[in-house]
Design a protein around this motif. Structure first.
Motif, PDB file in Angstrom:
ATOM      1  N   THR A 189      -7.354  10.801   2.030  1.00 27.41           N
ATOM      2  CA  THR A 189      -6.012  10.487   2.521  1.00 27.41           C
ATOM      3  C   THR A 189      -5.166   9.825   1.431  1.00 27.41           C
ATOM      4  O   THR A 189      -3.965  10.094   1.324  1.00 27.41           O
ATOM      5  N   ALA A 190      -5.783   8.982   0.606  1.00 29.03           N
ATOM      6  CA  ALA A 190      -5.028   8.324  -0.465  1.00 29.03           C
ATOM      7  C   ALA A 190      -4.546   9.333  -1.492  1.00 29.03           C
ATOM      8  O   ALA A 190      -3.415   9.229  -1.989  1.00 29.03           O
ATOM      9  N   THR A 191      -5.377  10.305  -1.827  1.00 27.56           N
ATOM     10  CA  THR A 191      -4.960  11.335  -2.789  1.00 27.56           C
ATOM     11  C   THR A 191      -3.803  12.164  -2.239  1.00 27.56           C
ATOM     12  O   THR A 191      -2.844  12.471  -2.958  1.00 27.56           O
ATOM     13  N   LEU A 192      -3.870  12.518  -0.959  1.00 31.87           N
ATOM     14  CA  LEU A 192      -2.772  13.275  -0.347  1.00 31.87           C
ATOM     15  C   LEU A 192      -1.477  12.462  -0.353  1.00 31.87           C
ATOM     16  O   LEU A 192      -0.403  12.996  -0.689  1.00 31.87           O
ATOM     17  N   LEU A 193      -1.570  11.184  -0.004  1.00 36.18           N
ATOM     18  CA  LEU A 193      -0.375  10.344  -0.008  1.00 36.18           C
ATOM     19  C   LEU A 193       0.205  10.215  -1.416  1.00 36.18           C
ATOM     20  O   LEU A 193       1.430  10.283  -1.608  1.00 36.18           O
ATOM     21  N   ALA A 194      -0.666  10.035  -2.411  1.00 32.60           N
ATOM     22  CA  ALA A 194      -0.187   9.884  -3.789  1.00 32.60           C
ATOM     23  C   ALA A 194       0.451  11.172  -4.289  1.00 32.60           C
ATOM     24  O   ALA A 194       1.492  11.138  -4.971  1.00 32.60           O
ATOM     25  N   MET A 195      -0.130  12.319  -3.962  1.00 33.12           N
ATOM     26  CA  MET A 195       0.428  13.604  -4.425  1.00 33.12           C
ATOM     27  C   MET A 195       1.763  13.886  -3.754  1.00 33.12           C
ATOM     28  O   MET A 195       2.661  14.459  -4.374  1.00 33.12           O
ATOM     29  N   ILE A 196       1.908  13.480  -2.497  1.00 32.35           N
ATOM     30  CA  ILE A 196       3.206  13.642  -1.828  1.00 32.35           C
ATOM     31  C   ILE A 196       4.254  12.752  -2.488  1.00 32.35           C
ATOM     32  O   ILE A 196       5.402  13.158  -2.699  1.00 32.35           O
ATOM     33  N   ARG A 197       3.859  11.518  -2.848  1.00 33.45           N
ATOM     34  CA  ARG A 197       4.803  10.591  -3.458  1.00 33.45           C
ATOM     35  C   ARG A 197       5.314  11.096  -4.806  1.00 33.45           C
ATOM     36  O   ARG A 197       6.494  10.879  -5.156  1.00 33.45           O
ATOM     37  N   ILE A 198       4.461  11.747  -5.601  1.00 34.55           N
ATOM     38  CA  ILE A 198       4.879  12.189  -6.935  1.00 34.55           C
ATOM     39  C   ILE A 198       5.451  13.597  -6.925  1.00 34.55           C
ATOM     40  O   ILE A 198       5.945  14.070  -7.957  1.00 34.55           O
ATOM     41  N   SER A 199       5.388  14.275  -5.785  1.00 38.02           N
ATOM     42  CA  SER A 199       5.913  15.636  -5.709  1.00 38.02           C
ATOM     43  C   SER A 199       7.437  15.629  -5.809  1.00 38.02           C
ATOM     44  O   SER A 199       8.106  14.695  -5.357  1.00 38.02           O
ATOM     45  N   ARG A 200       7.976  16.673  -6.417  1.00 39.68           N
ATOM     46  CA  ARG A 200       9.430  16.823  -6.543  1.00 39.68           C
ATOM     47  C   ARG A 200       9.952  18.021  -5.759  1.00 39.68           C
ATOM     48  O   ARG A 200      11.099  18.445  -5.939  1.00 39.68           O
ATOM     49  N   THR A 257       6.152   8.920   3.725  1.00 39.80           N
ATOM     50  CA  THR A 257       5.016   8.346   3.001  1.00 39.80           C
ATOM     51  C   THR A 257       5.394   7.040   2.326  1.00 39.80           C
ATOM     52  O   THR A 257       4.633   6.063   2.353  1.00 39.80           O
ATOM     53  N   GLN A 258       6.586   6.998   1.725  1.00 38.84           N
ATOM     54  CA  GLN A 258       7.035   5.767   1.083  1.00 38.84           C
ATOM     55  C   GLN A 258       7.201   4.651   2.107  1.00 38.84           C
ATOM     56  O   GLN A 258       6.802   3.505   1.868  1.00 38.84           O
ATOM     57  N   ALA A 259       7.806   4.969   3.251  1.00 34.08           N
ATOM     58  CA  ALA A 259       7.966   3.957   4.301  1.00 34.08           C
ATOM     59  C   ALA A 259       6.606   3.503   4.833  1.00 34.08           C
ATOM     60  O   ALA A 259       6.382   2.305   5.064  1.00 34.08           O
ATOM     61  N   PHE A 260       5.692   4.458   4.986  1.00 35.60           N
ATOM     62  CA  PHE A 260       4.359   4.142   5.505  1.00 35.60           C
ATOM     63  C   PHE A 260       3.610   3.198   4.571  1.00 35.60           C
ATOM     64  O   PHE A 260       3.074   2.169   5.003  1.00 35.60           O
ATOM     65  N   THR A 261       3.585   3.523   3.295  1.00 37.62           N
ATOM     66  CA  THR A 261       2.849   2.686   2.341  1.00 37.62           C
ATOM     67  C   THR A 261       3.520   1.326   2.159  1.00 37.62           C
ATOM     68  O   THR A 261       2.843   0.315   1.985  1.00 37.62           O
ATOM     69  N   THR A 262       4.845   1.289   2.194  1.00 38.02           N
ATOM     70  CA  THR A 262       5.551   0.022   2.025  1.00 38.02           C
ATOM     71  C   THR A 262       5.283  -0.923   3.187  1.00 38.02           C
ATOM     72  O   THR A 262       5.013  -2.116   2.994  1.00 38.02           O
ATOM     73  N   LEU A 263       5.356  -0.397   4.408  1.00 39.59           N
ATOM     74  CA  LEU A 263       5.154  -1.246   5.580  1.00 39.59           C
ATOM     75  C   LEU A 263       3.699  -1.680   5.719  1.00 39.59           C
ATOM     76  O   LEU A 263       3.404  -2.851   5.978  1.00 39.59           O
ATOM     77  N   LEU A 264       2.788  -0.738   5.554  1.00 40.46           N
ATOM     78  CA  LEU A 264       1.378  -1.055   5.783  1.00 40.46           C
ATOM     79  C   LEU A 264       0.830  -2.034   4.750  1.00 40.46           C
ATOM     80  O   LEU A 264      -0.038  -2.849   5.068  1.00 40.46           O
ATOM     81  N   ARG A 265       1.327  -1.971   3.523  1.00 39.62           N
ATOM     82  CA  ARG A 265       0.842  -2.907   2.508  1.00 39.62           C
ATOM     83  C   ARG A 265       1.314  -4.333   2.774  1.00 39.62           C
ATOM     84  O   ARG A 265       0.751  -5.287   2.230  1.00 39.62           O
ATOM     85  N   ALA A 310      -8.453   1.254  11.437  1.00 45.33           N
ATOM     86  CA  ALA A 310      -7.598   0.248  10.798  1.00 45.33           C
ATOM     87  C   ALA A 310      -7.929   0.105   9.319  1.00 45.33           C
ATOM     88  O   ALA A 310      -7.028  -0.003   8.473  1.00 45.33           O
ATOM     89  N   LEU A 311      -9.197   0.114   8.974  1.00 43.62           N
ATOM     90  CA  LEU A 311      -9.593   0.038   7.563  1.00 43.62           C
ATOM     91  C   LEU A 311      -9.097   1.243   6.787  1.00 43.62           C
ATOM     92  O   LEU A 311      -8.597   1.114   5.661  1.00 43.62           O
ATOM     93  N   ILE A 312      -9.234   2.425   7.370  1.00 43.25           N
ATOM     94  CA  ILE A 312      -8.791   3.644   6.688  1.00 43.25           C
ATOM     95  C   ILE A 312      -7.285   3.611   6.461  1.00 43.25           C
ATOM     96  O   ILE A 312      -6.797   3.932   5.366  1.00 43.25           O
ATOM     97  N   VAL A 313      -6.545   3.212   7.476  1.00 41.85           N
ATOM     98  CA  VAL A 313      -5.081   3.165   7.351  1.00 41.85           C
ATOM     99  C   VAL A 313      -4.665   2.169   6.276  1.00 41.85           C
ATOM    100  O   VAL A 313      -3.814   2.457   5.420  1.00 41.85           O
ATOM    101  N   SER A 314      -5.258   0.997   6.288  1.00 44.52           N
ATOM    102  CA  SER A 314      -4.857  -0.041   5.343  1.00 44.52           C
ATOM    103  C   SER A 314      -5.222   0.325   3.914  1.00 44.52           C
ATOM    104  O   SER A 314      -4.378   0.290   3.015  1.00 44.52           O
ATOM    105  N   TYR A 315      -6.466   0.695   3.691  1.00 45.74           N
ATOM    106  CA  TYR A 315      -6.909   0.932   2.320  1.00 45.74           C
ATOM    107  C   TYR A 315      -6.424   2.268   1.767  1.00 45.74           C
ATOM    108  O   TYR A 315      -6.403   2.449   0.543  1.00 45.74           O
ATOM    109  N   SER A 316      -6.039   3.186   2.629  1.00 45.40           N
ATOM    110  CA  SER A 316      -5.433   4.420   2.128  1.00 45.40           C
ATOM    111  C   SER A 316      -4.105   4.131   1.441  1.00 45.40           C
ATOM    112  O   SER A 316      -3.777   4.754   0.423  1.00 45.40           O
ATOM    113  N   THR A 317      -3.346   3.186   1.987  1.00 45.76           N
ATOM    114  CA  THR A 317      -2.055   2.859   1.368  1.00 45.76           C
ATOM    115  C   THR A 317      -2.250   2.181   0.018  1.00 45.76           C
ATOM    116  O   THR A 317      -1.582   2.534  -0.963  1.00 45.76           O
ATOM    117  N   PHE A 318      -3.165   1.217  -0.064  1.00 45.60           N
ATOM    118  CA  PHE A 318      -3.398   0.536  -1.340  1.00 45.60           C
ATOM    119  C   PHE A 318      -3.961   1.496  -2.385  1.00 45.60           C
ATOM    120  O   PHE A 318      -3.529   1.504  -3.542  1.00 45.60           O
TER     121      PHE A 318
END
Length: 285
Positions: free
Chosen positions: A93-104, A115-123, A156-164
């Motif tokens: 899940t972290a790799t998918l989130l990171a690839m979406i963030r860097i995609s143009r 994805t940006q909102a998700f990672t910002t809020l969850l962190r 909960a662990l998966i959601v939290s640590y996927s963002t970090f």
């Protein structure tokens, strides 16, 4: 061949090697001496403390240690199962989130925003608060029926640590020089092949120590699922403490967590030192 190589070593180099061996031996002896001195001071301070006999009986009781060990051991097995499952899902899940963030790609624009909102809020949400929100909020919806506290804690662990982890990976992906991508595309690789064969391997080498630190942190935070009622090592220790009014079971849980995380901590330190040595080897005199 060995004799020929030995003859090629200059006297200056042999003297330099002898000096380095002497310095290494001196450093080792100094480290051992200072460690023994510090240990002696700590033991002396504890032994002379007025409350040490009571603390020793309350926290370091041998009979209570052996009595609570089997039940806490069963709890640590639950922690390890949760950790194994989380460690398998989080990288994906972290790799998918990171690839979406860097995609143009314009098509992925709404996904990048989400994805940006998700990672910002969850962190920004503490782990224990997120456990309460998912552990008590999801069952309150009444959609999924009865869900085990262990499953909710794992989610909960998966959601939290996927963002970090996704932010660590994103930093690694963006740290790969653009010329690497350009060279790969010039050789005829597709965008997916460039990411899989060129970008990801280089990025992982750069961020491997940070990823291992996240894994070690996740290994410790697995014990927080006890707040939802899962009988893991921490909850089992709490039950034993409530029955005996002796805090030694917490020491048992701590020892088991240390034994589980120590190999990864040592490997992380070794790998970090190896990377640093390789980076500085060109400037070593």
């Amino acid at each position: 061949m060995a004799i020929a190589m030995e003859c090629t070593v200059s006297p200056i180099q042999r003297e330099r090697d002898r000096y380095r061996r002497r310095q290494a031996c001196k450093s080792t002896l100094t480290s051992v001496g200072s460690t023994l001195l510090l240990a002696a001071l700590v033991v002396l301070a504890l032994h002379n403390s007025p409350g040490w006999p009571h603390v020793r009986e309350t926290f370091f009781s041998g009979p209570y240690f052996m009595e609570s060990l089997p039940k806490v051991w069963q709890g640590i097995l639950l922690n390890l199962r949760v950790l194994c499952f989380t460690a398998l899902i989080v990288p994906i899940t972290a790799t998918l989130l990171a690839m979406i963030r860097i995609s143009r790609s314009p098509v992925l624009f709404p996904f990048r925003v989400l994805t940006q909102a998700f990672t910002t809020l969850l962190r920004g949400i503490p782990m224990i608060v997120l456990l309460y929100l998912i552990g008590f909020g999801v069952p309150g919806l009444g959609v999924f029926g009865g869900i085990s506290p262990t499953v909710l804690g794992t989610v909960a662990l998966i959601v939290s640590y996927s963002t970090f982890t996704s932010e660590v990976l994103r930093a690694g992906f963006q740290d790969v020089h653009p010329s690497q991508r350009a060279s790969a595309r010039a050789l005829g690789l597709t965008s997916a092949q460039t990411m899989r064969l060129v970008v990801i391997p280089q990025a992982l080498r750069k961020v491997a120590p940070a990823l291992m630190n996240d894994f070690i942190g996740m290994q410790k935070d697995v014990g927080l699922i006890s707040v939802l009622g899962a009988v893991d090592a921490v909850r089992a220790a709490q039950i034993e403490v409530a029955a005996s009014y002796n805090f030694t079971p917490y020491i048992v849980a701590s020892v088991l967590f240390i034994c589980a995380s120590l190999p990864f901590i040592l490997w992380n330190d070794w790998y970090t030192a190896k990377l640093r040595k390789r980076e500085l080897s060109a400037g070593t005199v």
